[in-house]
Design a protein around this motif. Structure first.
Motif, PDB file in Angstrom:
ATOM      1  N   SER A 252       0.828  -1.211   0.000  1.00  0.00           N
ATOM      2  CA  SER A 252       0.000   0.000   0.000  1.00  0.00           C
ATOM      3  C   SER A 252       0.857   1.254   0.000  1.00  0.00           C
ATOM      4  N   MET A 253       2.142   1.104   0.249  1.00  0.00           N
ATOM      5  CA  MET A 253       2.992   2.279   0.279  1.00  0.00           C
ATOM      6  C   MET A 253       3.368   2.711  -1.137  1.00  0.00           C
ATOM      7  N   THR A 254       2.944   3.886  -1.520  1.00  0.00           N
ATOM      8  CA  THR A 254       3.253   4.368  -2.873  1.00  0.00           C
ATOM      9  C   THR A 254       4.007   5.685  -2.857  1.00  0.00           C
ATOM     10  N   ALA A 255       4.144   6.294  -1.677  1.00  0.00           N
ATOM     11  CA  ALA A 255       4.813   7.600  -1.636  1.00  0.00           C
ATOM     12  C   ALA A 255       5.474   7.781  -0.279  1.00  0.00           C
ATOM     13  N   VAL A 256       6.728   8.246  -0.297  1.00  0.00           N
ATOM     14  CA  VAL A 256       7.470   8.507   0.945  1.00  0.00           C
ATOM     15  C   VAL A 256       8.110   9.873   0.875  1.00  0.00           C
ATOM     16  N   PHE A 257       7.946  10.589   1.949  1.00  0.00           N
ATOM     17  CA  PHE A 257       8.702  11.827   2.114  1.00  0.00           C
ATOM     18  C   PHE A 257       9.829  11.512   3.094  1.00  0.00           C
ATOM     19  N   VAL A 258      11.052  11.648   2.609  1.00  0.00           N
ATOM     20  CA  VAL A 258      12.228  11.306   3.417  1.00  0.00           C
ATOM     21  C   VAL A 258      12.884  12.593   3.904  1.00  0.00           C
ATOM     22  N   ALA A 259      13.276  12.609   5.171  1.00  0.00           N
ATOM     23  CA  ALA A 259      13.678  13.863   5.803  1.00  0.00           C
ATOM     24  C   ALA A 259      15.000  14.429   5.313  1.00  0.00           C
ATOM     25  N   ASN A 260      15.791  13.641   4.612  1.00  0.00           N
ATOM     26  CA  ASN A 260      16.946  14.244   3.920  1.00  0.00           C
ATOM     27  C   ASN A 260      17.342  13.391   2.711  1.00  0.00           C
ATOM     28  N   ASP A 261      18.134  13.973   1.850  1.00  0.00           N
ATOM     29  CA  ASP A 261      18.474  13.309   0.593  1.00  0.00           C
ATOM     30  C   ASP A 261      19.305  12.051   0.804  1.00  0.00           C
ATOM     31  N   GLU A 262      20.184  12.093   1.765  1.00  0.00           N
ATOM     32  CA  GLU A 262      21.054  10.942   1.997  1.00  0.00           C
ATOM     33  C   GLU A 262      20.222   9.702   2.340  1.00  0.00           C
ATOM     34  N   MET A 263      19.287   9.883   3.238  1.00  0.00           N
ATOM     35  CA  MET A 263      18.423   8.746   3.584  1.00  0.00           C
ATOM     36  C   MET A 263      17.601   8.332   2.367  1.00  0.00           C
ATOM     37  N   ALA A 264      17.226   9.313   1.566  1.00  0.00           N
ATOM     38  CA  ALA A 264      16.434   8.984   0.379  1.00  0.00           C
ATOM     39  C   ALA A 264      17.225   8.080  -0.562  1.00  0.00           C
ATOM     40  N   ILE A 265      18.537   8.324  -0.653  1.00  0.00           N
ATOM     41  CA  ILE A 265      19.364   7.476  -1.510  1.00  0.00           C
ATOM     42  C   ILE A 265      19.326   6.026  -1.024  1.00  0.00           C
ATOM     43  N   GLY A 266      19.500   5.866   0.288  1.00  0.00           N
ATOM     44  CA  GLY A 266      19.447   4.514   0.840  1.00  0.00           C
ATOM     45  C   GLY A 266      18.074   3.883   0.642  1.00  0.00           C
ATOM     46  N   MET A 267      17.061   4.679   0.843  1.00  0.00           N
ATOM     47  CA  MET A 267      15.689   4.209   0.685  1.00  0.00           C
ATOM     48  C   MET A 267      15.442   3.726  -0.742  1.00  0.00           C
ATOM     49  N   ILE A 268      15.844   4.518  -1.694  1.00  0.00           N
ATOM     50  CA  ILE A 268      15.600   4.159  -3.094  1.00  0.00           C
ATOM     51  C   ILE A 268      16.316   2.858  -3.448  1.00  0.00           C
ATOM     52  N   ARG A 269      17.528   2.741  -2.947  1.00  0.00           N
ATOM     53  CA  ARG A 269      18.262   1.508  -3.233  1.00  0.00           C
ATOM     54  C   ARG A 269      17.520   0.290  -2.655  1.00  0.00           C
ATOM     55  N   ALA A 270      17.057   0.427  -1.422  1.00  0.00           N
ATOM     56  CA  ALA A 270      16.345  -0.694  -0.789  1.00  0.00           C
ATOM     57  C   ALA A 270      15.085  -1.031  -1.573  1.00  0.00           C
ATOM     58  N   LEU A 271      14.370  -0.020  -2.006  1.00  0.00           N
ATOM     59  CA  LEU A 271      13.149  -0.259  -2.770  1.00  0.00           C
ATOM     60  C   LEU A 271      13.470  -0.993  -4.070  1.00  0.00           C
ATOM     61  N   ASN A 272      14.511  -0.520  -4.748  1.00  0.00           N
ATOM     62  CA  ASN A 272      14.897  -1.159  -6.001  1.00  0.00           C
ATOM     63  C   ASN A 272      15.248  -2.626  -5.780  1.00  0.00           C
ATOM     64  N   GLU A 273      15.997  -2.881  -4.744  1.00  0.00           N
ATOM     65  CA  GLU A 273      16.397  -4.258  -4.479  1.00  0.00           C
ATOM     66  C   GLU A 273      15.192  -5.137  -4.170  1.00  0.00           C
ATOM     67  N   ALA A 274      14.161  -4.522  -3.593  1.00  0.00           N
ATOM     68  CA  ALA A 274      12.944  -5.282  -3.288  1.00  0.00           C
ATOM     69  C   ALA A 274      12.033  -5.361  -4.502  1.00  0.00           C
ATOM     70  N   GLY A 275      12.514  -4.868  -5.615  1.00  0.00           N
ATOM     71  CA  GLY A 275      11.729  -4.980  -6.834  1.00  0.00           C
ATOM     72  C   GLY A 275      10.698  -3.879  -7.021  1.00  0.00           C
ATOM     73  N   ARG A 276      10.816  -2.819  -6.258  1.00  0.00           N
ATOM     74  CA  ARG A 276       9.856  -1.730  -6.419  1.00  0.00           C
ATOM     75  C   ARG A 276      10.556  -0.541  -7.058  1.00  0.00           C
ATOM     76  N   ALA A 277      10.108  -0.163  -8.219  1.00  0.00           N
ATOM     77  CA  ALA A 277      10.771   0.891  -8.982  1.00  0.00           C
ATOM     78  C   ALA A 277      10.368   2.267  -8.471  1.00  0.00           C
ATOM     79  N   VAL A 278      11.291   3.201  -8.585  1.00  0.00           N
ATOM     80  CA  VAL A 278      11.036   4.594  -8.236  1.00  0.00           C
ATOM     81  C   VAL A 278      11.172   5.407  -9.500  1.00  0.00           C
ATOM     82  N   PRO A 279      10.178   6.166  -9.908  1.00  0.00           N
ATOM     83  CA  PRO A 279       8.928   6.442  -9.198  1.00  0.00           C
ATOM     84  C   PRO A 279       7.749   5.561  -9.651  1.00  0.00           C
ATOM     85  N   ASP A 280       8.013   4.579 -10.505  1.00  0.00           N
ATOM     86  CA  ASP A 280       6.880   3.816 -11.056  1.00  0.00           C
ATOM     87  C   ASP A 280       6.015   3.191  -9.966  1.00  0.00           C
ATOM     88  N   ASP A 281       6.661   2.547  -9.000  1.00  0.00           N
ATOM     89  CA  ASP A 281       5.884   1.904  -7.940  1.00  0.00           C
ATOM     90  C   ASP A 281       5.795   2.767  -6.682  1.00  0.00           C
TER      91      ASP A 281
END
Lengths: 366, 366
Positions: A252-281
């Motif tokens: 159900s998670m389709t959008a995240v606001f991350v409090a800084n860019d550095e964490m966003a980088i880590g977040m995006i990588r984790a999402l990609n590895e879990a098979g969830r594309a940014v921003p498609d998914d």
DNA sequence: GCACACTCTGACTACGTTGTCATAGCGTCC
DNA sequence: GGACGCTATGACAACGTAGTCAGAGTGTGC
């Protein structure tokens, strides 16, 4: 003094001693006080003498002795800066901006860092700075350490966020409005069509992190959206990655606001590895607009703060406090409306169920 | 002083004046000189009196006046730090590490930035710092500005790289060995099987950038590889992107050593946009190991420097110079062997023509 | 030509600390 | 028991600057 100073040496100061106003005075054939007047640009000195003194000073390589000056004036013309001592983009930018503003105001800028989480707390850094002799303190990253700070109420303090222990003559300055900025980011995601917005917050001991959470929360409330559970990181990409791994499993998670860019980088990588594309998914918005944000994959949509303006205004307030200029209570231009800009790139998009064009162009940068 | 100081007020200093040693002495019933001894932890003070003085000092909230102390000792116990004023990870990390080392040595740490490329040069920053009263200077990012610096030879200077104008008592300290590090990075690419290695250098006015270019060059020479033309950026991701766009069209390019991670990010993006995958088509190695390096796509292979160790050792040398401890020429442990570590991740691989497994795993992080 | 204001300069002093030197008390050695 | 060294303390000067005040010189107005 071992030897009683070689007699009273010739016009120029020999003996390796640094020349003082007295030496300049002797060379220029005037009194020490007149040299003082020239050096400080006071009125009532004839051009003739002024030139002579300046030439003598130049010739001797005279440099004013700050210690003696501070001793008599009781002012150091020096600002102390308390930092948590991380090399992160935001804090580092603020440090630099403040140094510039400080120097422009004719003050020097002394830094004391405080190891995050270590035994060495903000109050220790402040005590150290006070021992060094300073006229005011800037706390750039106020952190709630549990214990109330005991700050000498006679020392002007500029804090970029409230901090227990501040009062009296201390200036608490919002700086860039983190609440509004977070709200902007969250609203952007809602407007794109997401039902609600997750939030990966910064460490809640930081006032900046609390502000951003607050803005996120308010935007959701105003929109009548259900606030998902809050995730908390420590600003690092690693913590973003960790949080992303945990969140990725929730479809159900389709959008995240991350409090800084550095964490966003880590977040995006984790999402990609879990098979969830940014921003498609999943759409991701960061905070800070670090220089590399435009060159990530995908280029990061984020919030940009104007550190220069914030630093200049905050320092202005502090210096008013130091000089005692702000005696009139009406002249308080306590601006807190430094809006952050939403920088739209490609990490946030409409949720896939109502998107028309199936993928945004990836060619365009910035 | 407007009023001639209210008579000679009671034991405690009234009148808002900050208490001095005299006030403490009066309260403790000893001489001012004895207070000085206690505060400085000198010998020959009875425990009895020491306690009494400390209690009085505590009670009055006494803080030593640095200005008066500096005036008489001629020492400020203060280090000046000249920085170019960028928020980049490397310089920011070095600043923080140096501040820590400085404070540990009992010195305070004053910063002066110098707008890169602006009118405000290193010599201006140095002049400003000298006016503030400091015992030594650190130049963390030496840049060759064309004109020779005129630095007072009496002021100890620690520079992380040679700089025209340094001499005499100035300490030039290699810091982390950029030449060796660049060599390591380049050799790693050669060992992977690449015929030669391109290099996106930092601005050649920076000594750090020159060192890295030199190391790259030597590695190629030693291996008998043909050095491709040199590209030069300005450390920013944007400049990396620009260089990457230019280089992407050359099909013979299969490996690039980029002088910092930020530029590497821009470079990788440009390569991707040009249809060249990293590391499948082109291998990229960065420099710095910024915190997000492990979380990029692909995770960046890069060089990590130990800023803490470098800062501590460099500062040690500077303080020796200041205190005049290094009189004996034999006791010069001028280490320059702070090796940088190669952090192998996934942005560098064997060239595709001789690769066995067609793509490296992308799941592993760090 | 006198009063007055304004310009220019210097003598003297204070700022709060540390360095130097003097001195007093006390124990120890021969 | 006198010489000596060690401990403990204070009186005094000095650091280089800016504040205060005095005073000399130069108009300016009436």
């Amino acid at each position: 003094m071992p030897q009683p100073r070689p007699v009273d040496d010739a016009a120029t100061a020999q003996g390796g001693r640094r020349p003082g106003m007295t030496d300049v005075a002797r060379l220029a054939g005037v009194s020490q006080k007149t040299v003082s007047r020239v050096i400080n640009g006071e009125r009532y000195v004839s051009d003739n003498i002024r030139q002579r003194v300046l030439r003598a000073a130049q010739q001797l390589g005279y440099r004013r002795n700050t210690a003696a000056r501070a001793l008599i004036t009781g002012r150091f013309r020096r600002i102390g800066f308390v930092s948590l001592g991380t090399a992160d983009y935001g804090p580092a930018s603020l440090l630099i901006a403040l140094e510039r503003a400080t120097r422009a105001a004719g003050f020097s800028f002394t830094v004391a860092t405080t190891l995050e989480g270590g035994h060495d707390k903000i109050s220790d850094a402040i005590r150290w700075l006070l021992e060094q002799g300073i006229d005011g303190i800037v706390i750039s990253e106020p952190v709630d350490e549990g214990e109330k700070l005991e700050i000498d109420p006679g020392v002007p303090v500029l804090s970029f966020g409230k901090l227990p222990g501040l009062s009296g003559s201390h200036v608490v300055f919002g700086g860039a409005d983190g609440v509004a900025a977070a709200r902007t980011a969250t609203e952007h995601l809602l407007e794109l069509g997401h039902d609600t917005v997750w939030h990966l917050a910064g460490p809640q001991r930081w006032w900046a992190a609390r502000d951003r959470r607050e803005g996120w929360r308010r935007a959701l409330d105003d929109a009548g959206a259900t606030p998902p559970p809050l995730a908390e990181g420590d600003w690092s990409p690693a913590s973003g990655y960790k949080a992303g791994t945990a969140l990725a499993s929730d479809p159900s998670m389709t959008a995240v606001f991350v409090a800084n860019d550095e964490m966003a980088i880590g977040m995006i990588r984790a999402l990609n590895e879990a098979g969830r594309a940014v921003p498609d998914d999943v759409s991701v918005i960061g905070f800070d607009d670090i220089p590399s944000a435009a060159y990530l994959s995908p280029p990061l949509t984020t919030m940009r703060q104007d550190f220069e303006a914030v630093a200049a205004h905050g320092l202005d307030l502090l210096i008013q406090q130091i000089e005692g200029t702000s005696a009139e209570p009406d002249s308080k231009p306590l601006r807190t409306d430094f809006p952050a800009d939403l920088i739209v790139r490609q990490s946030a998009a409409a949720p896939s169920h109502d998107r028309r064009n199936d993928a945004p162009s990836r060619k365009e940068v910035q």
